[in-house]
Motif scaffolding. Structure first.
Motif, PDB file in Angstrom:
ATOM      1  N   GLY A  64       8.402   4.701   0.186  1.00  0.00           N
ATOM      2  CA  GLY A  64       8.551   5.847  -0.715  1.00  0.00           C
ATOM      3  C   GLY A  64       7.330   6.033  -1.611  1.00  0.00           C
ATOM      4  O   GLY A  64       6.854   7.158  -1.810  1.00  0.00           O
ATOM      5  N   LYS A  65       6.809   4.943  -2.135  1.00  0.00           N
ATOM      6  CA  LYS A  65       5.620   5.038  -2.994  1.00  0.00           C
ATOM      7  C   LYS A  65       4.453   5.616  -2.194  1.00  0.00           C
ATOM      8  O   LYS A  65       3.696   6.441  -2.687  1.00  0.00           O
ATOM      9  N   LEU A  66       4.318   5.166  -0.939  1.00  0.00           N
ATOM     10  CA  LEU A  66       3.206   5.688  -0.124  1.00  0.00           C
ATOM     11  C   LEU A  66       3.391   7.167   0.186  1.00  0.00           C
ATOM     12  O   LEU A  66       2.414   7.919   0.224  1.00  0.00           O
TER      13      LEU A  66
ATOM     14  N   TRP B  39       1.288  -3.745  -6.392  1.00  0.00           N
ATOM     15  CA  TRP B  39       2.506  -4.568  -6.474  1.00  0.00           C
ATOM     16  C   TRP B  39       3.641  -3.712  -7.003  1.00  0.00           C
ATOM     17  O   TRP B  39       3.488  -3.083  -8.044  1.00  0.00           O
ATOM     18  N   GLU B  40       4.768  -3.736  -6.330  1.00  0.00           N
ATOM     19  CA  GLU B  40       5.891  -2.897  -6.760  1.00  0.00           C
ATOM     20  C   GLU B  40       7.181  -3.699  -6.856  1.00  0.00           C
ATOM     21  O   GLU B  40       7.540  -4.423  -5.920  1.00  0.00           O
ATOM     22  N   ASP B  41       7.864  -3.524  -7.949  1.00  0.00           N
ATOM     23  CA  ASP B  41       9.238  -4.016  -8.129  1.00  0.00           C
ATOM     24  C   ASP B  41       9.395  -5.530  -7.915  1.00  0.00           C
ATOM     25  O   ASP B  41      10.341  -5.990  -7.271  1.00  0.00           O
ATOM     26  N   PHE B  42       8.453  -6.276  -8.482  1.00  0.00           N
ATOM     27  CA  PHE B  42       8.589  -7.735  -8.531  1.00  0.00           C
ATOM     28  C   PHE B  42       9.446  -8.103  -9.748  1.00  0.00           C
ATOM     29  O   PHE B  42       9.558  -7.323 -10.697  1.00  0.00           O
TER      30      PHE B  42
ATOM     31  N   ASP C  10       2.417  -1.673 -10.666  1.00  0.00           N
ATOM     32  CA  ASP C  10       2.829  -0.317 -11.035  1.00  0.00           C
ATOM     33  C   ASP C  10       3.890  -0.309 -12.128  1.00  0.00           C
ATOM     34  O   ASP C  10       3.879   0.556 -13.004  1.00  0.00           O
ATOM     35  N   ASP C  11       4.823  -1.245 -12.080  1.00  0.00           N
ATOM     36  CA  ASP C  11       5.923  -1.242 -13.049  1.00  0.00           C
ATOM     37  C   ASP C  11       5.431  -1.599 -14.440  1.00  0.00           C
ATOM     38  O   ASP C  11       5.945  -1.090 -15.426  1.00  0.00           O
ATOM     39  N   MET C  12       4.428  -2.468 -14.522  1.00  0.00           N
ATOM     40  CA  MET C  12       3.881  -2.807 -15.823  1.00  0.00           C
ATOM     41  C   MET C  12       2.842  -1.783 -16.255  1.00  0.00           C
ATOM     42  O   MET C  12       2.916  -1.216 -17.339  1.00  0.00           O
TER      43      MET C  12
HETATM   44 MG   LIG Z   1       8.926   0.197  -9.573  1.00  0.00          MG
END
Ligand SMILES: [Mg+2]
Ligand SMILES: O=C([O-])CC(=O)C(=O)O
Length: 551
Positions: free
Chosen positions: A169-171, A240-243, A264-266
Motif C-alpha cells: 500500500g505504501k508503494l 521502515w514501516e510499522d515496526f 515513516d511512523d517516527m
Molecule cells: Mg505506519
C-alpha cells in the motif's frame, strides 16, 4: 519489474503486470509478441480500460471488496491500476491505503490470491540473498525498498505476514503521489513470527507459525536484510514501516547514520504533524516557541512528533531544554514522570520531574489526560494512542476554555481508533478548534460554515521525501530534510477563510509531492549528502516522475 532485456512473449507477457496492456495491445503488437488468439479482437485505449475498471470497482459491495478488486488489477496490469489510482486519488486512496488497508491486512490469509513482493523468513536467513536475487534486477534497478515486520500495523497491532499489504500500500501511494517507478520499488515482509494468537491458531494463516523472534536472532535477520539490499541494490532507499516500539527507534539508531533510510511512523508522522502545527501557529498567531504540547500516546509516532515539534521550537528561539519543558507525553502509565516504571529510553527525555506533579508524599499516582490538560492548558493536543474516544468532550472543552484556537490532532487510525471525531471537536468548541485527523474524513458543516478536515497522514510526506532522495541520490536522510519537507508542505496550504484545512488536500498530492521532493533534494545538497548534481531541481523532479501510460 524494471525493464529487462528479455521481453516476455505470449502468455508470459500477459502475466507480466508491468508490461501487460491487456486489450490495449494493438493488432500489430499482438502479432509481434505472440499474443494472437489470446485476446478478444477489440482494441481499447487506456482511458477506455480505466472507465471499465472504474465501473467494475463501483459494482463492489464494500471497501474491502474494492481493495481486493483493485489489487487483482494491480497484479494484472500495473499501468492501468496506477492510471485509475492517479485519476481517482481522493476516492481510491482510502481503499488501497488507510483505512481499508487495515482490513485487508487482517483478512490477508483469507483473501489470499497472489503473492506480491519479497517474503523473508527469520527461520531461513540463508534465503535472504537468493530471494532478492530472484527479482532478476541489477544494481542500478532499485530505487526504494519498503519493509515491515508488522508488529505495529497502523493502530491495529501485530498482524504477522498480512503486514505485506502495508508495504504494498505504501508503494502504491509512492507511485500515485510522487511517480516513483513501480518496477524500481520492492515491498518486503520480514516475517519474524507473530504474537497474535488468533493468527497462530488460524489453520489458514500463511505466515510463520511461531511467536516473534527477538534479541540476537531478530537483529541478525534484519542485518541480513539490510546488508543484502545494500550489496545488491546500492542505490535503494530503505523505508521502515510499522515496526514495534522496541525495534523501530533501535533500528533507526543502528542504521540511520550509515544507510539511506528512515522510519515513516517516527519521522514521516513527525514531519506531517509539524506541518500541521506550523500552519496552526500561523492561523492562531501563537508562535512555535509559545506552544504547549500534550502528546497522548508516547510510542514511536508520538515521540517522533515530540522530537520534531521540539526542534521547531528551538529554531524559533528556545534552548533545547526549554523546548522539551513545553512538551508533556502520556502513555499507558499516564503522564510520563522520571519515576515512571518501564520508561523506554527514547521516552526518557520527555519524562517530567516528579516534583512538578506531587508533593513528594508517597508513591505518585498515575496522572491522566484530564488532569494534564487542566493544569497544562495546552495549545496543541496530539493523539497517537489508538484509544478511541480518549479526547472526551470534557477534555476538549477544558482545553478550549483557556486557548482561543486549540489545536486538536486525533491522529490514530484506522477510523475505529480515532481519539475524537473532528465533527465533535468542532461542535464542542464552536468551530474554534484547528483540527486534523490521520484518516480521510468528510467536511464538517457547522453554523453555516464548512470545515474541511486536513488529513494529517504521512502520505503527504513520504512520497515526496522518497522522490527527493532519489533525485538527489542522497547518501542518507538528515533531520533537515524532514524539516524541509514539513515546511514546503505547510507553505502549500491555503489558510485563508474560516474552515480552511491546515494542509493541502489529498487531491493535489501529485503536485504537493513534487514540491516536497524539490525542497528535500535542495536540502540534501545543502546538508552535503546529495550525490547527484542538481542544476535544475524542479525539472529533474518532473523528469523523474513515472507516468501511468503504456510504453
Ligand atoms: Mg505506519
Ligand atoms: O499508514 C498510515 O496511514 C499512517 C501510518 O504510517 C501508520 O498509521 O502506521
Amino acid at each position: 519489474m524494471a525493464p529487462r532485456p528479455d521481453v516476455p512473449h505470449g502468455r508470459a507477457l500477459l502475466a507480466d503486470a508491468l508490461r501487460n496492456k491487456g486489450v490495449a495491445f494493438t493488432r500489430e503488437e499482438r502479432q509481434r509478441h505472440g499474443l494472437v488468439g489470446m485476446l478478444p479482437p477489440g482494441v481499447l485505449s487506456l482511458d477506455q480500460q480505466a472507465r471499465r475498471a472504474w465501473e467494475q470497482l463501483q459494482a463492489q459491495p464494500d471497501d474491502l471488496a474494492k481493495n481486493v478488486c483493485l489489487e487483482q488489477l494491480h497484479d494484472r496490469n500495473e499501468v492501468l491500476y496506477h492510471r485509475l489510482l492517479t485519476e481517482h486519488l481522493k476516492e481510491l486512496l482510502p481503499i488501497v491505503y488507510d483505512p481499508t488497508v487495515g482490513e485487508a491486512i487482517k483478512r490477508y490469509s483469507h483473501e489470499y490470491r497472489r503473492p506480491r513482493g519479497v517474503y523473508l523468513s527469520v527461520d531461513h536467513p540463508q534465503d535472504v540473498r537468493p530471494a532478492f536475487e530472484a527479482l532478476g534486477l541489477g544494481p542500478d534497478d532499485v530505487d526504494l525498498v519498503v519493509a515491515t515486520d508488522a508488529q505495529q500495523i497502523l493502530g491495529i497491532g501485530d498482524w504477522g505476514v498480512g503486514g505485506m499489504q502495508i508495504s504494498v500500500g505504501k508503494l502504491a501511494v509512492y507511485t500515485a503521489a510522487a511517480g516513483i517507478h513501480p518496477g524500481r520499488a520492492v515491498p518486503v515482509m520480514l516475517d519474524v513470527g507473530t504474537d497474535n494468537q488468533a493468527l497462530l491458531n488460524d489453520p489458514l494463516y500463511v505466515g510463520n507459525r511461531h511467536s516473534r523472534a527477538r534479541g540476537k536472532e531478530y537483529d541478525a535477520f534484519v542485518a541480513a536484510y539490510v546488508d543484502t539490499v545494500r550489496d545488491l541494490f546500492p542505490r535503494a532507499l530503505l523505508h521502515w514501516e510499522d515496526f514495534g516500539p522496541g525495534n523501530g527507534r533501535r533500528l533507526l539508531d543502528a542504521y540511520g547514520e550509515k544507510v539511506c533510510t528512515f522510519n515513516d511512523d517516527m519521522q514521516g508522522t513527525g514531519a506531517i504533524t509539524l506541518s500541521c502545527v506550523l500552519n496552526a501557529a500561523r492561523v492562531s498567531g501563537t508562535p512555535m516557541r509559545e506552544q504547549r504540547v500534550v502528546v497522548f500516546g508516547a510510542g514511536t509516532a508520538g515521540v517522533g512528533i515530540a522530537d520534531q515539534l521540539r526542534d521547531a521550537m528551538v529554531r524559533d528561539g528556545l534552548e533545547r531544554d526549554e523546548a522539551v519543558a513545553r512538551i508533556w507525553c502520556l502513555d499507558r502509565q499516564g503522564l510520563l514522570l522520571r519515576s515512571t516504571e518501564g520508561l523506554r529510553d527514547y521516552q526518557r527525555l520527555y519524562a517530567r520531574p516528579d516534583e512538578e506533579w506531587s508533593d513528594g508524599s508517597g508513591k505518585p499516582k498515575p496522572i491522566g489526560l484530564e488532569e494534564v490538560v487542566d493544569r497544562v492548558r495546552p495549545t496543541v493536543l496530539v493523539g497517537t494512542s489508538t484509544v478511541h474516544g480518549a479526547f472526551t468532550e470534557e477534555v476538549v472543552r477544558s482545553m478550549a476554555a483557556h486557548v482561543e484556537r486549540p489545536v486538536v490532532l486525533p491522529l490514530s487510525n484506522p477510523t475505529e481508533k480515532i481519539e475524537a471525531m473532528p465533527e465533535d471537536v468542532l461542535r464542542w468548541t464552536d468551530g474554534r478548534a484547528l483540527v486534523a485527523a490521520g484518516v480521510p474524513l468528510p467536511p464538517v458543516e457547522l453554523n453555516g460554515t464548512s470545515y474541511v478536515v486536513a488529513q494529517a497522514n504521512n502520505a503527504l510526506i513520504y512520497p515526496g521525501l522518497g522522490l527527493g532522495v532519489i533525485v538527489s541520490r542522497a547518501s542518507r536522510i538528515t533531520d533537515g530534510m524532514f524539516q524541509a519537507a514539513a515546511e514546503a508542505l505547510a507553505d502549500l496550504a491555503e489558510l485563508s477563510g474560516t474552515g480552511a484545512p491546515l494542509l493541502p488536500q489529498v487531491e493535489n498530492l501529485r503536485a504537493s509531492s513534487a514540491t516536497v521532493a524539490t525542497a528535500v533534494a535542495r536540502r540534501a545538497a545543502g546538508d552535503g549528502v546529495a550525490r547527484a548534481p542538481l542544476d535544475d531541481v524542479v525539472q529533474q523532479v518532473q523528469d523523474a516522475m513515472w507516468q501511468p501510460e503504456y510504453a
